[in-house]
Design a protein around this motif. Structure first.
Motif, mmCIF file in Angstrom:
data_model
loop_
_atom_site.group_PDB
_atom_site.id
_atom_site.type_symbol
_atom_site.label_atom_id
_atom_site.label_comp_id
_atom_site.label_asym_id
_atom_site.label_seq_id
_atom_site.Cartn_x
_atom_site.Cartn_y
_atom_site.Cartn_z
ATOM 1 N N LEU A 1 -0.323 -9.337 -2.516
ATOM 2 C CA LEU A 1 0.244 -9.576 -3.845
ATOM 3 C C LEU A 1 -0.174 -8.483 -4.811
ATOM 4 N N LEU A 2 -1.393 -7.986 -4.607
ATOM 5 C CA LEU A 2 -1.926 -7.029 -5.590
ATOM 6 C C LEU A 2 -1.180 -5.695 -5.516
ATOM 7 N N LEU B 1 2.274 2.108 -3.259
ATOM 8 C CA LEU B 1 1.339 2.705 -4.225
ATOM 9 C C LEU B 1 1.423 4.228 -4.223
ATOM 10 N N VAL B 2 1.817 4.814 -3.106
ATOM 11 C CA VAL B 2 1.757 6.280 -3.028
ATOM 12 C C VAL B 2 3.141 6.917 -3.108
ATOM 13 N N VAL C 1 4.598 -2.519 -11.347
ATOM 14 C CA VAL C 1 4.349 -2.537 -12.793
ATOM 15 C C VAL C 1 3.997 -1.144 -13.286
ATOM 16 N N TRP C 2 3.233 -0.423 -12.475
ATOM 17 C CA TRP C 2 2.893 0.943 -12.876
ATOM 18 C C TRP C 2 4.152 1.800 -13.005
ATOM 19 N N ARG D 1 -4.653 -7.178 -12.820
ATOM 20 C CA ARG D 1 -3.866 -7.767 -11.734
ATOM 21 C C ARG D 1 -4.816 -8.427 -10.748
ATOM 22 N N PHE E 1 -0.242 -3.189 -21.681
ATOM 23 C CA PHE E 1 0.733 -2.359 -22.397
ATOM 24 C C PHE E 1 0.159 -1.847 -23.715
ATOM 25 N N ARG F 1 -4.991 4.248 -1.494
ATOM 26 C CA ARG F 1 -4.036 5.361 -1.345
ATOM 27 C C ARG F 1 -4.024 5.871 0.087
ATOM 28 N N LEU G 1 0.848 -1.207 0.000
ATOM 29 C CA LEU G 1 0.000 0.000 0.000
ATOM 30 C C LEU G 1 0.875 1.244 0.000
ATOM 31 N N TYR H 1 7.127 0.787 -13.531
ATOM 32 C CA TYR H 1 7.897 0.329 -14.700
ATOM 33 C C TYR H 1 7.315 0.932 -15.976
ATOM 34 N N ARG H 2 5.974 0.917 -16.047
ATOM 35 C CA ARG H 2 5.341 1.482 -17.257
ATOM 36 C C ARG H 2 5.716 2.948 -17.410
ATOM 37 N N MET I 1 -3.567 2.094 -16.619
ATOM 38 C CA MET I 1 -3.503 1.904 -15.175
ATOM 39 C C MET I 1 -4.762 1.209 -14.682
ATOM 40 N N LEU J 1 -4.794 -2.238 -15.857
ATOM 41 C CA LEU J 1 -3.781 -2.987 -15.115
ATOM 42 C C LEU J 1 -4.329 -3.382 -13.757
ATOM 43 N N LEU K 1 -4.824 -12.326 -9.779
ATOM 44 C CA LEU K 1 -4.591 -12.803 -8.416
ATOM 45 C C LEU K 1 -5.769 -13.606 -7.914
ATOM 46 N N ALA L 1 5.870 -8.760 -8.975
ATOM 47 C CA ALA L 1 4.417 -8.760 -9.109
ATOM 48 C C ALA L 1 3.863 -10.180 -9.091
ATOM 49 N N ALA L 2 4.709 -11.156 -8.802
ATOM 50 C CA ALA L 2 4.273 -12.560 -8.726
ATOM 51 C C ALA L 2 3.568 -12.990 -10.005
ATOM 52 N N VAL L 3 4.144 -12.591 -11.138
ATOM 53 C CA VAL L 3 3.583 -13.032 -12.413
ATOM 54 C C VAL L 3 4.014 -14.482 -12.648
ATOM 55 N N GLY M 1 -2.147 3.558 2.153
ATOM 56 C CA GLY M 1 -0.721 3.682 1.859
ATOM 57 C C GLY M 1 -0.117 4.872 2.571
ATOM 58 N N GLY N 1 2.474 -5.478 -6.627
ATOM 59 C CA GLY N 1 2.514 -5.782 -8.056
ATOM 60 C C GLY N 1 2.069 -4.596 -8.887
ATOM 61 N N VAL N 2 0.908 -4.045 -8.527
ATOM 62 C CA VAL N 2 0.406 -2.909 -9.295
ATOM 63 C C VAL N 2 1.400 -1.758 -9.226
#
Lengths: 498, 586, 495
Positions: free
Chosen positions: A418-419, A296-297, A426-427, B181, B158, B524, A293, A429-430, B174, B177, B185, A386-388, B527, A422-423
């Motif tokens: 996991l979520l 994410l921020v 990946v975010w 995800r 992507f 958020r 969490l 990275y994008r 996003m 995604l 999961l 991201a446990a892909v 977080g 991962g998000v």
């Protein structure tokens, strides 16, 4: 002394020797010093490979070596490696090689201190893994910190502050662990001994191990694993220290915290950690969820990655604290995944941020257009975090999942755990790879160097290999799949045909 | 049976070929000319499509009669991570549909975005999606299933907003995604808990399917179709989301049927999807977004078919939807800026209109012998008597009306004068819609020819299915009337007069948006709590800093006391000695 | 004097006589400074040799009317102190012209006083030893150039008077109540008197004895004069104050509480057991002294505060040993042995640190401040290594002697069931580490400070090198030292 024993002994000694050589070279011979640095780390890895080749698996330690140190106090130099130890020492050696090869030549203001510290840190971690005498363990546990202090001290930003913070928290917690050890020795009774096997055998016949003792023993490991809420040192550290230090922190120190939990607390207090294993499981899940969490921020790439790493290690610790065999194997697998992935991620982030001169996500974009190979290799680590499926992270996560036994709350927290990371990863990275590439704001000189790209590729391969061939890392056990397999067969029977 | 063995062994090529072509595309694509690039991409698609078609026909009508032959790659049999591939009729059918739509989208991309930088990666991502989809379709073990599921989701994430990740597309990606995800999961958790805790596992898998198919209430990402590049938009709403979801449900159909609550859940989700999809689609003034809602609608129908215990109906509906709506998207995409997605209608030079209208209308596939038509038939045949039966009929009619209405709306938007006469329209743009236009009825006819009327639910279901087709025509006609004699009917007036309704329609009547916003905001907030409050304020600020400051304060106080003034020293020491004595005397 | 055992006092006599003569000769022959130093070193080495020969000591022989006992305990402490004195003289060699004539003699006299303290098994003898050790030291301070020295001398004098007064008063009270000042006889008398709580005067006497000792050991809150005294004193005197007097003082306190007060560890109405008193004092000292060190700006004061922090550790350990005394004697041996080892190691540490501080000279001639060690690693790497090593040793990091010293202390506390105190100690270690790492980081990572020169010489390198070698060696192989210490402790406890 047999060959495996000699190799076991030389595992920590090779980097020390390298450090001595590098330290004795005159400071102006930078090139030679760097060469010594990565040669010594490669030699250590070679020793590990050789050891892995000659040692044969078995119950208990695969290879062991014991000599008295302070007999009056039952302290001995007891080096040994069992399956877990072999695995973790391989991880440490690999990460150290990656750090040495990929970063040494390119650290700004590199000095002899840097190389020597890197080698000593590697030696300390290798010794830590191999120590089966508790005093020896504590010795390595604490002595590793000094090289880390100098390694982190000359970071891009407030490195020294971060280093001091890391070392002080770590030592204080390890003294607590020490008090716990002495307490455990008294609890075990008989002539005092610090030998892990002997001590755990004595403690096993004790009616019960007090919870406060378990807490004292494990607080040091929790600090090193950056478990919530003791995680604050990590996020500061990795954001402010040089790339090599960040790689070793994420790839070595964090996993070794989990290893300590297994190696010391697990052995002394039994697999259920003296009855408080559930608490550790929930703590681990909370760490994973909270870390995700928080990731994410984040707006700072390295800090985001730090939270992702600690989330993964938290998940690993949750698995290690679970009663089921599969979950423990998964936790171990996750530790390895976190180590390899963390090293790769911080190598990527270090190179990119150095080339851009900024760590803020908003400043980074367009790598897919400008450096497709480098960015593509980093994706393996991202996917593992991201446990892909098909990556190391997935295998560990799945095995840990089997350990939860399908409890509602556990599964829900696991899903979050996991979520979110991962998000987040990946975010990020994008953001970094996507978008348009403004060449003028990036460093003019060539980056990444060929060597760095190769190291990243090798790490990516390792991550994928351990993901596709889990047997490489740990013999997993699984029940969950059988259901689905039969689901298919049952499904086909009911299937109509157009 | 040697042939069966051979087919079984060979079917791994279904995903290996596109994977290879993806690697080649992303590796060499930058250096290849357009012709070779397209050839490479189409080769991957074409091979998969043809082989799947052959395998499907063989398995279903050859001696294998529908039962697949598992292929276990023994070098990876560590449970539960074994790589087990198993192609059967269902899988073959799904792959055919998937590969066909991808092929059309590829054709469209070759024409529309074929000149842009990074086009080779765009094509490679499409191939990866195809390969993952094929893997999912012939999955025999959880690992393969998950790899396929996640691979397709990541590729789509992507693809969505491929060219502008920072701008709107970034958001699109996003959202997608986040949802994908989540679905991945849920699927993973479900697959692994299924063996331990059946109800929990089943629920998780159902949720995964619903999220993937964008069913209520997880449809929050659907309005973004407007921002996705057209070829991707045609893929990732139909062939890459609803189809895999339905396929997954077909795989676990036995579990669903064996637990009543699951059946009811699927019925509720399906009905809600139909209802909300139809309402939102009718409310939508923007043709593209209305299209987006049709995906929800038809997905809901497919779910219904599954709930009624007829996986075939579900498959027919899902594949029909993928083909039809994909084709509509591509057709509508002809008159838009391919990057801005369907959001901006640019109009079309007159010479293209006729053919496109034809292609568009033919893709509807609601008319016999279209796939969706057959699906209607089987659905109504499978529907139980009583309330559910009536509801099913109503759903079919609503679906027909809404689809016709939206199709007519898209056709009408073709009439708009081109915003820019000089707009370069590639000739190839029309191939995709044409292909799918031909595919829908052709496949339906093939199925009918092979299986006879049973394929459409038997004689008694035909009239009802025809009712559905009629409803479609009626919807189209209604739309034509409304468009022609500018008379306003209620939904449109609502949509155009009230912003609230507009917003509701955009966001799937608010629910989807609520689900997205609430979860994102909560995440958020949590977080920030973990990072700032727990980490920086409580731990660093309160615990560490307070302790340190306290010690420092004590030190300062003592230092202030120890100012070198001798008689103060004497005083303190004497007092201390006295205190010690008293203390020891208690 | 008992003719059979006079050789037990050989080291004291040797050092004392040499000290007297050199102190008397020094002012007369100022140009023979180096000769005097050589003679002094010879005397000290001779004394060390004597100690080695006398080991394991003769517990049964008593000197000076039974007031002195040359047992292994005394010999061990004497060895540590003599080593410290050797280093002090070596540094005096390095000090060159600043080394006032006669200083050598004073150092030797102080050393003999400290050795006397180590031998003392009688309250009066302990008092004598303390005073005999302090007076030459304040003489050293007074002899050093500058006002600082004289101020320090004055304050040391005050401290001595005060400490001696308190201790004397306590001794008088105890003697008046029990009729003896011999530590060996005291437990019997106390037992004979019955419950201590009924005799407030006796309890007050015991308390005052502790208070007096605490003044010399710089335990908070009796430490007030200590940092000033250390700061103003010349480096050799500072070494002897921390590495000699504190060590011997703690050793003597050990004798007093363990042999004298014995195992009267039960508190009750009217009497709080000395173990609890020392425990409280120790914890307060650990916290307060380290807190005080945290806010120091001058190096010498910082080191003084750290030293008294370590004293706090030792006091807690003593108290724990007292608890063990009534429980399991063999564990008491180990506890006390650990304490001795700790004291030996730390006398070395302080020597090393003061050498470094002494050799960092500012052009203004003022006392070196915290920043003055910046970049020491670039100027004289070996000195920096020694300082870093001893700082890490003080915070008890592995591969230094401090590691095992800390372990023994923690073990004693855990054995006594004082896990909470052990945790407190752990936290204090963190605190010490903050300061040590600050210094180490400054020495290695920062550039050298302008206006500060590091006067390194053969003597300094010798001291630093030897000290760090010993620290490292004991960190790797602590077994030998530990055996000696345990045997010494055993001999003190009459086993």
């Amino acid at each position: 002394m047999t060959t495996p024993q000699a190799l076991l002994l030389s595992l920590p000694c090779v980097p020390v020797a390298g450090a001595l050589v590098a330290g004795l070279l005159p400071a102006r011979r930078g090139r030679a010093i760097r060469a010594v640095g990565w040669t010594a780390s490669l030699a250590a890895l070679a020793v590990w490979v050789w050891l892995r080749a000659v040692v044969e698996a078995g119950p208990g330690p695969w290879v062991s070596l014991q000599a008295p140190w302070v007999p009056a106090f039952g302290i001995s130099v007891h080096l040994a490696l069992d399956g877990t130890g072999v695995l973790m020492s391989g991880l440490v050696a690999a990460v150290a090689v990656a750090a040495a090869v990929a970063t040494l030549p390119f650290e700004p203001g590199l000095s002899r201190v840097h190389v020597v510290s890197l080698l000593l840190a590697e030696a300390g971690m290798l010794g830590l893994v191999a120590a089966w005498d508790l005093i020896l363990f504590v010795t390595f546990w604490e002595v590793t910190l000094i090289p880390f202090y100098f390694l982190m001290g000359r970071g891009p930003r407030a490195g020294a502050a971060a280093a001091t913070r890391f070392v002080v928290t770590s030592v204080t917690s390890s003294v607590l662990m020490w008090v716990g050890l002495l307490w455990a020795v008294r609890l075990a009774g008989g002539t005092p001994t610090f030998d892990l096997i002997e001590l755990s055998a004595r403690l096993a016949i004790q009616p019960e191990v007090p919870g406060s003792l378990v807490l004292l023993l494990s607080v040091a490991c929790l600090v090193r694993m950056a478990a919530l809420p003791l995680h604050t040192w990590l996020t500061v550290a990795v954001a402010d220290v040089p790339t090599a230090a960040a790689m070793l922190l994420a790839g070595g120190v964090l996993p070794l915290g989990g290893f300590g939990l297994v190696h010391v607390v697990g052995r002394l207090c039994g697999p259920d950690l003296g009855g408080v294993g559930d608490w550790f499981m929930w703590l681990g899940l909370a760490t994973a969820t909270g870390g995700g969490l928080a990731a994410l921020v984040q707006r700072d790439l390295k800090r985001l990655l730090a939270f992702v790493c600690l989330a993964q290690v938290g998940l690993a610790s949750a698995g290690l604290a679970m009663p089921s065999e599969a979950a423990r194997a998964g936790g171990l697998h996750l530790l390895v995944a976190a180590g390899l992935g963390g090293a790769a991620l911080f190598l990527f982030a270090g190179v990119v941020c150095q080339a851009r001169g900024s760590q803020r996500l908003v400043d980074l974009a367009g790598l897919w257009a400008s450096h497709p190979f480098f960015a593509g290799m980093a994706f393996a680590a991202v996917a593992s975090a991201a446990a892909v499926p098909g990556t190391a992270g997935f295998v560990g996560a799945a095995q840990v999942l089997q350990g939860t036994g399908g409890g509602w709350l556990g599964v829900a927290m696991l899903a979050l755990a996991l979520l979110c990371p991962g998000v987040a990863v990946v975010w990020a990275y994008r953001r970094v790879v996507g978008g348009s590439y403004q060449g003028d704001v990036w460093s003019a000189e060539r980056w990444p160097r060929k060597r760095q790209a190769v190291v990243l590729a090798v790490l990516a391969l390792a991550i994928l290999a351990t993901g596709l061939f889990p047997a490489l890392v740990s013999p997993g056990t699984g029940q969950g799949s059988t259901a689905v397999a039969s689901a298919d067969t049952r499904g086909q029977a009911g299937e109509g045909t157009p | 049976m040697g042939v069966a063995r051979f087919m079984a062994e060979a079917h791994v090529l279904l995903w290996i070929v596109p994977a290879i072509s993806a690697v080649l595309l992303s590796g060499l694509g930058a250096r290849l000319g357009n012709r070779w690039l397209n050839a490479l991409a189409l080769a991957g698609n074409g091979w998969t499509c043809l082989q799947a078609l052959l395998a499907g026909v063989y398995f279903l009508y050859g001696p294998a009669d529908g039962v697949g032959h598992p292929v276990i790659w023994s070098w990876m049999t560590l449970e539960p991570f074994g790589l087990v591939f198993n192609l059967d009729g269902t899988g073959a059918w799904a792959i055919v549909a998937l590969a066909g739509v991808t092929l059309a989208a590829q054709l469209h991309a070759a024409a529309s975005v074929g000149r842009l930088a990074g086009r080779h990666r765009f094509a490679a991502l499409m191939q990866i999606g195809l390969a993952s989809g094929a893997m999912l379709a012939c999955a025999g073990s959880p690992l393969v299933m998950l790899v396929g599921w996640e691979g397709q989701a990541l590729a789509a994430a992507f693809l969505a907003g491929f060219w502008e990740p920072e701008a709107g597309g970034g958001r699109t990606g996003m959202r997608w995604l986040l949802f994908q995800r989540l679905s991945g999961l849920l699927l993973m958790l479900g697959l692994f808990t299924l063996g331990v805790e059946e109800d929990l596992g089943l629920g998780l898998i159902l949720a995964a399917a619903a999220v993937r198919a964008g069913q209520v209430p997880f449809h929050g990402w659907l309005p973004d179709i407007g921002r996705v590049p057209v070829p991707a938009g045609a893929l990732l709403h139909g062939a890459w989301s609803s189809l895999p979801a339905v396929l997954l449900l077909v795989r676990i159909a036995p579990w669903v049927e064996s637990s009543p609550w699951a059946v009811q859940a699927v019925v509720v989700v399906g009905l809600a999807g139909v209802l909300l999809g139809a309402l939102a689609a009718l409310q939508q003034p923007v043709a593209a977004k209305a299209l987006g809602w049709l995906f929800v609608l038809h997905g809901g129908l497919a779910f219904l078919g599954l709930a009624f215990g007829d996986p075939v109906a579900a498959l027919l509906l899902a594949s029909g939807q993928a083909v039809a709506l994909g084709g509509m998207t591509l057709a509508a995409g002809v008159l838009t800026d391919p990057l801005a997605g369907l959001g901006a209608v640019l109009g079309l030079p007159a010479r293209f209109r006729g053919r496109l209208v034809f292609g568009l209308v033919c893709t509807l596939s609601l008319l016999p012998p279209g796939l969706t038509f057959l699906g209607f038939g089987r659905l109504l045949a499978a529907a139980p008597q009583g309330t559910l039966g009536k509801l099913a009929l109503a759903a079919v009619l609503v679906a027909g009306v809404a689809t016709g209405w939206v199709a007519q709306r898209v056709v009408r938007s073709l009439g708009a004068e081109p915003a820019d006469e000089g707009l370069p329209v590639q000739r190839g743009l029309a191939f995709g819609p044409w292909l799918l236009a031909a595919a829908a009825p052709a496949c339906g006819a093939l199925v009918l020819w092979l299986n006879g009327p049973a394929a459409a639910g038997g004689e008694q279901a035909w009239p009802l299915a025809l009712l559905g087709s009629g409803a479609a025509l009626a919807g189209a006609g209604l739309g034509w009337l409304v468009g022609r004699g500018r008379r306003r009917v209620l939904p449109e007036r609502l949509a155009q007069t009230q912003l609230v309704t507009q917003w509701l329609a955009d966001t799937g009547l608010g629910l989807g948006a609520a689900v997205v916003q609430v979860s994102v905001v909560t995440a958020r907030a949590l977080g920030v709590i973990v990072w700032r409050v727990l980490g920086e304020w409580i731990m660093d600020g309160l615990v560490v800093a307070t302790a340190y400051r306290t010690v420092q304060g004590i030190g300062m106080a003592l230092r202030g006391l120890q100012n070198g003034n001798v008689h103060r020293y004497m005083l303190v020491i004497t007092a201390a000695a006295l205190g010690l004595v008293l203390w020891m005397l208690r | 004097m008992n003719p059979a055992g006079w050789q037990g006092a050989l080291p004291v006599l040797l050092v004392g006589l040499a000290g007297l003569s050199l102190a008397a000769m020094g002012p007369l022959l100022p140009h023979l400074r180096r000769v005097a130093l050589c003679l002094g070193l010879a005397a000290l080495l001779g004394a060390l040799a004597a100690v080695a020969v006398l080991w394991p000591g003769a517990p049964e022989t008593l000197l000076g009317g039974g007031g002195l006992r040359p047992d292994g305990y005394a010999l061990f402490v004497q060895a540590a102190v003599l080593l410290c004195a050797v280093f002090a003289l070596l540094f005096g060699w390095h000090a060159g012209e600043d080394w006032a004539p006669g200083s050598t003699g004073l150092v030797l006299l102080a050393t003999s006083g400290v050795c006397l303290l180590a031998l003392a098994v009688d309250l009066v003898a302990i008092l004598t030893g303390l005073v005999a050790a302090m007076l030459p030291l304040l003489g050293l301070s007074a002899a050093s150039p500058g006002l600082h020295g004289r101020e320090a001398a004055l304050k040391s004098l005050l401290a001595t008077t005060l400490g001696a007064g308190l201790l004397g008063l306590g001794v008088a009270l105890v003697a008046s109540q029990t009729g003896t000042t011999l530590l060996s006889a005291l437990p019997g008398e106390l037992e004979h008197l019955g419950w201590l709580g009924d005799r407030p005067l006796l309890v007050a006497g015991l308390a005052l004895c502790l208070a007096g000792l605490c003044v010399f050991m710089a335990a908070v809150p009796f430490h007030m004069l200590f940092p000033d005294a250390v700061e103003g004193a010349p480096t050799p005197a500072a070494m002897l104050l921390t590495g000699g007097l504190l060590v011997a003082g703690l050793a003597a306190t050990g004798r007093v509480v363990l042999c004298g007060f014995g195992d009267a560890v039960l508190s009750g109405p009217g009497y709080l057991a000395w173990t609890e008193v020392l425990h409280g004092l120790g914890v307060v000292t650990i916290l307060a002294a380290n807190a005080l060190a945290l806010v120091q700006r001058r190096l010498k004061r910082l080191l003084a505060c750290l030293a008294s922090g370590q004293v706090g550790l030792a006091l807690v350990t003593l108290a724990a040993a007292g608890v063990l005394q009534s429980r399991s004697p063999e564990e008491l041996d180990r506890a006390l042995g650990g304490l001795l080892a700790f004291l030996a190691v730390h006398s070395l540490t302080w020597v090393c640190l003061f050498v470094a501080v002494g050799s960092a000279v500012t052009e203004a001639g003022s006392d070196p401040k915290l920043g003055h060690l910046d970049g020491l690693a670039q100027r004289s790497p070996w000195l920096a290594a020694a300082v870093g090593l001893s700082l890490l040793c003080m915070s008890g990091l592995p591969l230094t002697a401090g590691f095992f010293a800390r372990m023994y202390l923690l073990e004693t506390m855990v054995a006594a069931g004082w896990t909470a105190s052990a945790v407190a100690v752990a936290l204090s270690v963190g605190l010490v580490l903050v300061m040590s790492l600050g210094l180490v980081g400054a020495m290695v990572l920062r550039p050298p400070r302008e206006g500060v020169t590091v006067r390194s010489s053969l003597a300094v390198s010798l001291v630093a090198g030897l000290a760090s070698l010993v620290i490292l060696g004991l960190g790797l192989l602590p077994g030998g030292l530990m055996d000696l210490a345990v045997r010494a402790a055993g001999s003190m406890l009459g086993r």
